[in-house]
Design an enzyme around this catalytic site. Structure first.
Site, PDB file in Angstrom:
ATOM      1  N   THR A   1       0.851  -1.185   0.000  1.00  0.00           N
ATOM      2  CA  THR A   1       0.000   0.000   0.000  1.00  0.00           C
ATOM      3  C   THR A   1       0.886   1.234   0.000  1.00  0.00           C
ATOM      4  OG1 THR A   1      -0.031   0.420   2.384  1.00  0.00           O
ATOM      5  CG2 THR A   1      -1.554  -1.248   1.563  1.00  0.00           C
TER       6      THR A   1
ATOM      7  N   LYS B   1       6.978   3.685   0.929  1.00  0.00           N
ATOM      8  CA  LYS B   1       8.154   4.477   1.330  1.00  0.00           C
ATOM      9  C   LYS B   1       7.984   5.169   2.672  1.00  0.00           C
ATOM     10  CE  LYS B   1       8.101   6.727  -2.860  1.00  0.00           C
ATOM     11  NZ  LYS B   1       7.693   5.728  -3.801  1.00  0.00           N
TER      12      LYS B   1
ATOM     13  N   GLU C   1      13.385  -2.751  -1.612  1.00  0.00           N
ATOM     14  CA  GLU C   1      14.068  -2.354  -2.847  1.00  0.00           C
ATOM     15  C   GLU C   1      13.220  -1.409  -3.679  1.00  0.00           C
ATOM     16  OE1 GLU C   1      17.392  -3.192  -4.380  1.00  0.00           O
ATOM     17  OE2 GLU C   1      16.453  -1.372  -5.126  1.00  0.00           O
TER      18      GLU C   1
ATOM     19  N   VAL D   1      12.829   2.775  -4.036  1.00  0.00           N
ATOM     20  CA  VAL D   1      13.607   3.651  -4.914  1.00  0.00           C
ATOM     21  C   VAL D   1      13.732   2.994  -6.284  1.00  0.00           C
ATOM     22  CG1 VAL D   1      15.812   4.832  -5.234  1.00  0.00           C
ATOM     23  CG2 VAL D   1      14.969   4.398  -2.915  1.00  0.00           C
TER      24      VAL D   1
ATOM     25  N   ALA E   1      11.571   1.587  -8.277  1.00  0.00           N
ATOM     26  CA  ALA E   1      10.793   0.348  -8.446  1.00  0.00           C
ATOM     27  C   ALA E   1      11.709  -0.865  -8.398  1.00  0.00           C
ATOM     28  CB  ALA E   1       9.980   0.399  -9.740  1.00  0.00           C
TER      29      ALA E   1
ATOM     30  N   GLU F   1       0.073  11.945 -11.016  1.00  0.00           N
ATOM     31  CA  GLU F   1      -0.988  11.867 -10.016  1.00  0.00           C
ATOM     32  C   GLU F   1      -2.154  12.719 -10.519  1.00  0.00           C
ATOM     33  OE1 GLU F   1      -0.843  10.159  -7.090  1.00  0.00           O
ATOM     34  OE2 GLU F   1       1.125   9.407  -7.689  1.00  0.00           O
TER      35      GLU F   1
ATOM     36  N   ASP G   1       8.119  13.215  -3.734  1.00  0.00           N
ATOM     37  CA  ASP G   1       8.317  11.777  -3.840  1.00  0.00           C
ATOM     38  C   ASP G   1       9.794  11.467  -4.139  1.00  0.00           C
ATOM     39  OD1 ASP G   1       7.106   9.090  -4.055  1.00  0.00           O
ATOM     40  OD2 ASP G   1       7.907   9.239  -6.096  1.00  0.00           O
TER      41      ASP G   1
ATOM     42  N   LYS H   1      12.836   9.483  -1.859  1.00  0.00           N
ATOM     43  CA  LYS H   1      13.753   8.447  -2.345  1.00  0.00           C
ATOM     44  C   LYS H   1      15.195   8.829  -2.042  1.00  0.00           C
ATOM     45  CE  LYS H   1      10.543   7.160  -5.987  1.00  0.00           C
ATOM     46  NZ  LYS H   1      10.152   7.389  -7.373  1.00  0.00           N
TER      47      LYS H   1
ATOM     48  N   GLY I   1       5.826   1.453 -12.680  1.00  0.00           N
ATOM     49  CA  GLY I   1       4.972   0.480 -13.375  1.00  0.00           C
ATOM     50  C   GLY I   1       4.760  -0.734 -12.496  1.00  0.00           C
TER      51      GLY I   1
END
Ligand code: ASP
Ligand code: MG
Length: 815
Positions: free
Chosen positions: A556, A580, A607, A610, A612, A668, A679, A683, A798
């Site tokens: 989530t 995150k 993992e 950052v 994906a 978004e 965001d 990261k 993705g």
């Protein structure tokens, strides 16, 4: 010559008796005439005991007697030809009448001695052995019913008599000699004392009868026909993966059968061992299965141990005090006291400082043992040389067993690693110097988890089974389930890993299945069988199930689940997440999560926080653990911003690019959520922290992409209006870049503990100049990669690649 023993279930129904007959016919056809030892029909010994105890209390036993009669009569009616039925009915009736008289006596006197009780239960074996002999007679006319009470001699310890092996063997040999042309059907379990009174050999004692016959006759084998495929590696009620053992030594079988695995009555091993007669455990209901051979040597097998035994309920008594130190005879006094009072000590450990002794007894004996000790050592207790004994309850014993453990280092290491990793606290340990048993005492509530974890550790057919509780069924969650489904066979065959999804929850519903939720129909199951979602309950159910190798997967993007990570780690459960939030809130929280996970020996993998699925977090960790030093990190970690600047060229305006990015679903709902860079900042923050820096979000210098007016516009619509107004600002930027032959990039940097993100113009020589689509890129400049940095580049968003990253983390749990 062989001895075959058939247990209660093997004579418990018409079908099983037919199975028994098939087995006998086969052996007969091969010229064998084995001695057949029989138990009472299943349930009968319990029923007889109940009847005797009822009679003593004045409760009528008539209904039970009727039940006994019809149980046996039904078999007669179906398995004996009508013309032969009468004499069988008559003899059974005689037995039952005797039994009735006996019970009536008990009822009249309201008195039941152990002696009478043995006589009562002896009718179980008599009826069944007689009945089977008569059924067999139809195929083997030389069949003969034998009451073993005439041949097996014991002391007068009714209920659990001790056999005089010498005397019995003599009588058996003599009898067999005189009846060598007969096919013998012998009562199990019953014997007699010197004055001819019927005794019994203890519950389950028919196995022992078979072994006494086998030893007396130096049989080729003693076959114990039962209802399971043999002795198993562990208790199958608790360990689903338990499997039958092909070979065991007498000692190993004894160890395994004392602890829980009730396949064979432990004393059975003694006569067989003395005469080296192999015992073979066979399944009446699966006769072609080879079963378990119990023999003199343990044999070579592919696993370092033979099995794991367990005792469900055990109590431990702890004695400590200075009075014990260096005092020869203390333990002698203690244990002979317990022995005198018939308290069986299951396990003993003593510290080498001699300051304390711990021993385990059956819970029923614990209080008595404590009181006895308090009386015996009254003086020492008064003088404070001994502390009052302490009883600890609700414990269990787990033991790994196998003669091949001898001189194989690493066995206890493996055991304790499996226990430790799963947060199982070991209360006491015992290993005999014979090295074929290492026992640990653990809390009862951990037993099932411990058995499974230890079973996985030693029987490595499967390296591990992960038990997963997965939160979130959006794009990433559902893609993960699909990937797991597609890959599960490969994982099992190539990596020896099994991943079971035990719980699934989204914000609406949750679903549990201890066996693993079937991944090709999880949607329907969740919809049809799901309960209303409740995060607290989802987590507490996961904790209560107490499964080994347990993983909580958070797919989530909400704050709520992250609040539970700490207590999840505290229950020795690993966390894998693409969320995150936990890592990018306060540094204190970041630190505490890691400390707690480490303390409990579990993993925390993220993992996909950052880039994906791109190997960024892992690469940074590997560089650092291998001793490299990070000089600088540069990165583009926002797929959306990357896409926007990659397409901001030619005649298109910035406004158009953002609009089309939104239309394509790259942003978004409010594109500012991406363009603000928060965001990306998170990261960078996570990377900086993983890179060893104590840093808070506010310390990241976040350069703006958008002019203030765009940022402060009250609605998305007005934002777009302001974006149009800012056209010239962006056009200027584009012109400048074009003139200098550079590209506009929004780049994060970490150097000297400083983290910043800013718009930059980079030239052709820069590794970030050529970037397409929504790619992420990161370059690590380190001591080792100084001249040419290590670069990771590729799609950084993705659901396919993100779920793939979560998947890879999952597989690494416990590695
Ligand atoms: N019938 C006895 C019992 O149930 C003996 C046996 O089955 O081995 O304990
Ligand atoms: Mg039995």
């Amino acid at each position: 010559m062989k001895v075959l023993k058939f247990g209660g279930t093997s004579v418990g129904s018409v079908e099983s008796i037919n199975g028994l007959l098939e087995i006998l016919k086969q052996q007969y056809a091969q010229g064998e005439k084995p001695i057949v030892v029989l138990s009472a029909m299943s349930g009968v010994t319990n029923l007889l005991t109940q009847m005797a105890e009822d009679a003593e209390k004045g409760i009528s036993f008539n209904a039970a007697l009727k039940e006994l009669e019809s149980k046996h009569f039904a078999v007669v009616k179906q398995l004996i030809q009508i013309k032969n039925q009468n004499p069988v009915f008559t003899q059974l009736k005689i037995f039952l009448n005797e039994l009735e008289d006996l019970l009536q006596g008990v009822l009249n006197l309201r008195e039941l001695s152990l002696q009478s009780k043995d006589l009562v239960v002896s009718y179980g074996e008599r009826c069944s052995a007689f009945l089977i002999s008569k059924i067999a007679e139809q195929y083997f006319p030389e069949s003969l019913f034998v009451e073993a009470s005439l041949l097996i001699k014991t002391d007068s310890n009714f209920g659990n008599a001790r056999v005089d092996l010498q005397k019995s063997e003599l009588l058996i040999r003599q009898f067999i000699q005189e009846h060598n042309h007969h096919f013998l059907f012998v009562t199990g379990f019953i014997a007699s004392n010197d004055s001819g009174r019927v005794t019994t050999l203890g519950r389950g004692g028919s196995d022992y009868t078979a072994a006494i016959f086998g030893a007396a006759l130096q049989a080729e084998a003693i076959e114990i026909w039962t209802d399971v495929d043999g002795m198993l590696t562990a208790d199958p009620r608790m360990v689903k993966k338990a499997f039958p053992l092909p070979i065991l030594s007498y000692t190993e079988a004894m160890e395994l059968s004392y602890f829980g695995a009730k396949v064979i009555y432990p004393p059975t091993m003694i006569p067989a061992f003395m005469k080296k007669v192999p015992i073979i455990i066979k399944n009446t209901f699966n006769p072609s299965f080879p079963g378990t051979v119990i023999q003199y040597d343990s044999g070579k097998t592919k696993f370092p141990i033979k099995g794991i035994s367990s005792i469900n309920a055990i109590s431990v008594i702890n004695l400590s005090g200075s009075g014990m130190i260096g005092k020869a005879g203390f333990s002698g006094r203690l244990f002979s006291l317990l022995a005198r009072k018939q308290i069986n000590v299951v396990l003993i450990t003593q510290s080498s400082s001699e300051h304390s002794i711990t021993f385990a007894v059956h819970p029923a004996d614990a209080l008595r043992a404590k009181l006895l000790i308090e009386t015996e050592f009254e003086l020492e207790l008064l003088a404070k040389k001994l502390e009052a004994p302490v009883i600890e309850e609700e414990l269990s014993v787990l033991a790994i067993v196998g003669e091949n453990m001898k001189q194989t280092p690493g066995m206890s290491g493996k055991l304790f690693h499996a226990l430790g990793r799963n947060g199982i606290n070991v209360r006491a340990i015992a290993q005999g110097s014979s090295e074929y048993n290492i026992s640990v005492i653990i809390s009862h509530e951990d037993l099932s988890k411990a058995l499974n974890a230890v079973h996985d550790a030693f029987f490595t057919a499967l390296k591990k089974t992960l038990h997963v509780f997965s939160l979130g069924t959006g794009n990433i969650g559902s893609t993960l389930f699909r990937q797991l489904l597609e890959q599960q066979d490969f994982l099992r065959d190539h990596n020896d890993i099994q991943i079971k999804i035990i719980g699934i929850s989204n914000s609406r519903q949750m679903l549990f299945n201890g066996e693993g939720i079937t991944l090709d129909s999880w949607q329907e199951e969740l919809a049809n069988k799901g309960e209303p979602a409740n995060l607290e309950q989802f987590i507490s159910r996961m904790q209560k199930l107490n499964l080994p190798n347990c993983v909580f997967v958070d797919n989530t993007a909400s704050t709520e689940p992250t609040k539970h990570y700490l207590k999840i780690f505290e229950s020795n459960i690993s966390v894998v997440t693409c969320n995150k939030i936990a890592n990018s809130s306060s540094y204190e929280q970041y630190k505490r999560l890691r400390d707690t996970a480490r303390k409990h020996g579990v993993d925390f993998y993220y993992e996909t926080n950052v880039g994906a699925g791109l190997p960024i977090v892992r690469t940074l960790k590997d560089l650092m653990t291998s001793g490299d030093r990070i000089i600088r990190i540069e990165a583009i970690l926002s797929g959306t911003i990357s896409y926007i600047f990659n397409n901001f060229n030619g005649d298109t305006s910035f406004y158009d690019v953002v609009k089309s990015a939104q239309a394509l679903g790259y942003t978004e709902p409010d594109p500012r959520d991406d363009l603000r860079g928060t965001d990306f900042m998170r990261k960078m923050l996570i990377l900086a922290r993983d890179g060893g820096h104590t840093i808070e979000a506010e310390e990241v210098k976040l350069g703006a992409i958008l002019p203030e007016a765009c940022l402060s516009a009250p609605s998305v619509e007005e934002f777009y209006q302001e974006l149009k107004n800012a056209d010239s600002y962006f056009n200027n930027l584009k012109e400048k870049a074009k003139l200098e032959n550079k590209a506009i990039r929004y780049i994060g940097k970490m150097e000297d503990g400083q983290v910043s993100i800013a718009l930059e113009l980079v030239g052709e020589e820069h590794p970030f100049y050529n970037l397409s689509g929504s790619d992420n890129i990161i370059s690590f400049t380190t001591e080792r990669y100084k001249d040419r940095p290590l670069v990771v580049k590729g799609p950084g968003a993705g659901s396919e690649v993100t779920a793939g990253g979560v998947f890879a983390d999952l597989v690494n749990v416990g590695a």
